[in-house]
Motif scaffolding. Structure first.
Motif, PDB file in Angstrom:
ATOM      1  N   UNK A  16      53.406  40.447  37.147  1.00  5.80           N
ATOM      2  CA  UNK A  16      52.246  39.798  36.504  1.00  5.80           C
ATOM      3  C   UNK A  16      51.440  38.313  37.499  1.00  5.80           C
ATOM      4  N   UNK A  17      50.395  38.200  36.699  1.00  3.15           N
ATOM      5  CA  UNK A  17      49.682  37.107  38.048  1.00  3.15           C
ATOM      6  C   UNK A  17      50.021  36.049  37.312  1.00  3.15           C
ATOM      7  N   UNK A  18      49.763  34.799  37.984  1.00  2.59           N
ATOM      8  CA  UNK A  18      50.660  33.928  37.220  1.00  2.59           C
ATOM      9  C   UNK A  18      49.142  33.125  36.508  1.00  2.59           C
ATOM     10  N   UNK A  19      49.573  32.312  35.199  1.00  3.32           N
ATOM     11  CA  UNK A  19      48.475  31.664  34.772  1.00  3.32           C
ATOM     12  C   UNK A  19      47.681  30.752  35.339  1.00  3.32           C
ATOM     13  N   UNK A  20      47.769  30.087  36.682  1.00  4.49           N
ATOM     14  CA  UNK A  20      46.489  29.616  37.828  1.00  4.49           C
ATOM     15  C   UNK A  20      46.522  30.277  38.382  1.00  4.49           C
ATOM     16  N   UNK A  21      46.336  31.275  38.813  1.00  2.29           N
ATOM     17  CA  UNK A  21      45.712  32.284  39.711  1.00  2.29           C
ATOM     18  C   UNK A  21      44.123  32.412  39.217  1.00  2.29           C
ATOM     19  N   UNK A  22      43.497  31.731  40.757  1.00  6.58           N
ATOM     20  CA  UNK A  22      42.402  31.656  40.690  1.00  6.58           C
ATOM     21  C   UNK A  22      41.855  33.026  40.534  1.00  6.58           C
ATOM     22  N   UNK A  23      40.000  33.066  39.997  1.00  4.01           N
ATOM     23  CA  UNK A  23      39.431  33.960  39.431  1.00  4.01           C
ATOM     24  C   UNK A  23      38.124  34.146  40.850  1.00  4.01           C
ATOM     25  N   UNK A  24      38.126  34.910  41.151  1.00  7.60           N
ATOM     26  CA  UNK A  24      36.343  34.987  41.275  1.00  7.60           C
ATOM     27  C   UNK A  24      35.453  35.198  40.743  1.00  7.60           C
ATOM     28  N   UNK A  25      34.578  34.868  40.790  1.00  4.31           N
ATOM     29  CA  UNK A  25      33.597  34.742  39.695  1.00  4.31           C
ATOM     30  C   UNK A  25      32.357  35.274  40.676  1.00  4.31           C
TER      31      UNK A  25
END
Ligand SMILES: [Zn+2]
Length: 399
Positions: A16-25
């Protein structure tokens, strides 16, 4: 390598991805008279590093694992100096963005911008045209800087690839079948009708085949990848060899210019390709590593070719038997090409000691094949046929 042995399960391990994974908008291109600007909008600032590669000219930007689900819009087809964009997971912990440039181009600026003016965090890359010599010099310097940084940065050391070994009842004596979902991560493979990606279909087909083989109770299975991540061709072979696989089956789906062309075919390794198209296909599939860009944290990158020696002959004969079984069983279930079993120098089939076959499940450039391969029922049909082929193989070759 971490190997999880799971008894009696068809569970796929996905981290699973960590809660802090940056998201591309989103992503944008700006074309100006003397430079081209590429911008990625993000919900938080990300660390980045980059280098340049020639032949073909590319700018490669690596960052920590991020989520890029936002549609890239028109950026993928390029504009200005940029002729194309690819992105995806390169390896656990590293997300890679590859900018193809039509001519030698230098990164004149690359920087992060904090939110402002109604815009979110941005990663901005400015490219300027240059000459080949200047590009090559910049490429060497950028690779040295990248390598030095990787050596100093403990987080950049290659993490082991998690491999899920699934086991049926009874355990170790059952043959281990390595299932290799072609492409992945930054390498999408062929892009077909309806914008379907080969890497997604190969993973879906690999998971179905794993489930079918495990459910038979006769085999253990190993997936070379169980998520959308890039693996070098050599890594795929290494994963299978380290786990002691008895067979290696690589799943692919081709795409060509003629949209009418359809049907599946099975390939095995040979120094001499059986025909021109087979040779062209092998060189296309072998380009996966080029498409993704090299891994500068891996010193063995340049020592990747394995010579085919005499010891491999026996393996090649067994591979041919496996391929023949697959062809005869698949013929009962799905549309095959006329020349069904062909040979060429596929890098992913070069395990000297594991009988291996590469299965092109159909043409994504053909609307019918593309639709079928997206259907779970069709993938089940394929998996059932491959199971029968493997059963016949082990009937004849009791190891
Ligand atoms: Zn492929």
């Amino acid at each position: 390598m971490v190997v999880f042995a799971l008894l009696c399960t068809s569970q796929i391990i996905v981290s699973g991805a960590s809660a802090q994974t940056a998201k591309v908008l989103g992503a944008r291109l700006g074309v100006y008279p003397d430079y081209t600007r590429f911008v990625i909008d993000l919900d938080q600032e990300v660390d980045f590093t980059y280098f340049l590669l020639p032949d073909p000219y590319r700018i490669i930007i690596d960052m920590p694992e991020i989520d890029w689900n936002a549609p890239p819009g028109k950026v993928t087809s390029g504009g200005g100096l940029i002729s194309g964009l690819r992105y995806g997971l390169f390896k656990p912990g590293t997300f890679r963005v590859v900018l193809d440039v039509a001519q030698p181009s230098l990164v004149s600026k690359i920087f992060s911008l904090p939110p402002g003016g109604g815009k979110p965090n941005r990663l901005v890359v400015d490219l300027k045209p240059t000459q080949r010599d200047a590009f090559l010099t910049a490429s060497r310097q950028s690779m040295e800087a990248y390598s030095a940084r990787s050596r100093n940065d403990t987080s950049a050391t290659e993490q082991s690839v998690d491999v899920a070994v699934q086991s049926g009842r009874g355990g170790e004596e059952k043959p281990l079948i390595a299932i290799d979902a072609g492409h992945g991560g930054v390498d999408p493979g062929a892009i077909g009708v309806g914008n379907v990606y080969e890497k997604d279909l190969t993973l879906a087909a690999a998971r179905q085949l794993a489930e079918t083989l495990t459910a038979s109770g006769r085999y253990r299975v190993l997936l070379t990848r169980d998520k959308d991540v890039f693996l070098k061709l050599r890594q795929r072979v290494d994963i299978a060899r380290k786990a002691g696989a008895d067979l290696f089956i690589s799943l692919h789906a081709d795409s060509i210019g003629n949209p009418k062309h359809r049907g599946a075919s099975v390939y095995t390794l040979s120094e001499n390709a059986s025909d021109k198209e087979a040779a062209a296909l092998a060189s296309k599939e072998n380009k996966a590593d080029v498409i993704a860009g090299i891994d500068l944290s891996d010193e063995n990158t340049l020592v990747q070719s394995i010579l085919i020696d005499l010891a491999q002959r026996e393996t090649m004969n067994l591979s041919a038997t496996l391929a023949a079984n697959m062809v005869s069983q698949l013929a009962q279930s799905i549309e095959l090409q006329r020349r069904t079993h062909r040979f060429a120098g596929f890098a992913v089939l070069k395990a000297p000691d594991i009988p291996s076959a590469l299965f092109e499940m159909g043409y994504l450039s053909n609307a019918t094949d593309a639709k079928l391969l997206q259907s779970p029922a069709h993938r089940k049909k394929i998996a059932d046929a491959v199971l029968r082929a493997i059963d016949i193989y082990f009937e004849k070759h009791k190891f």
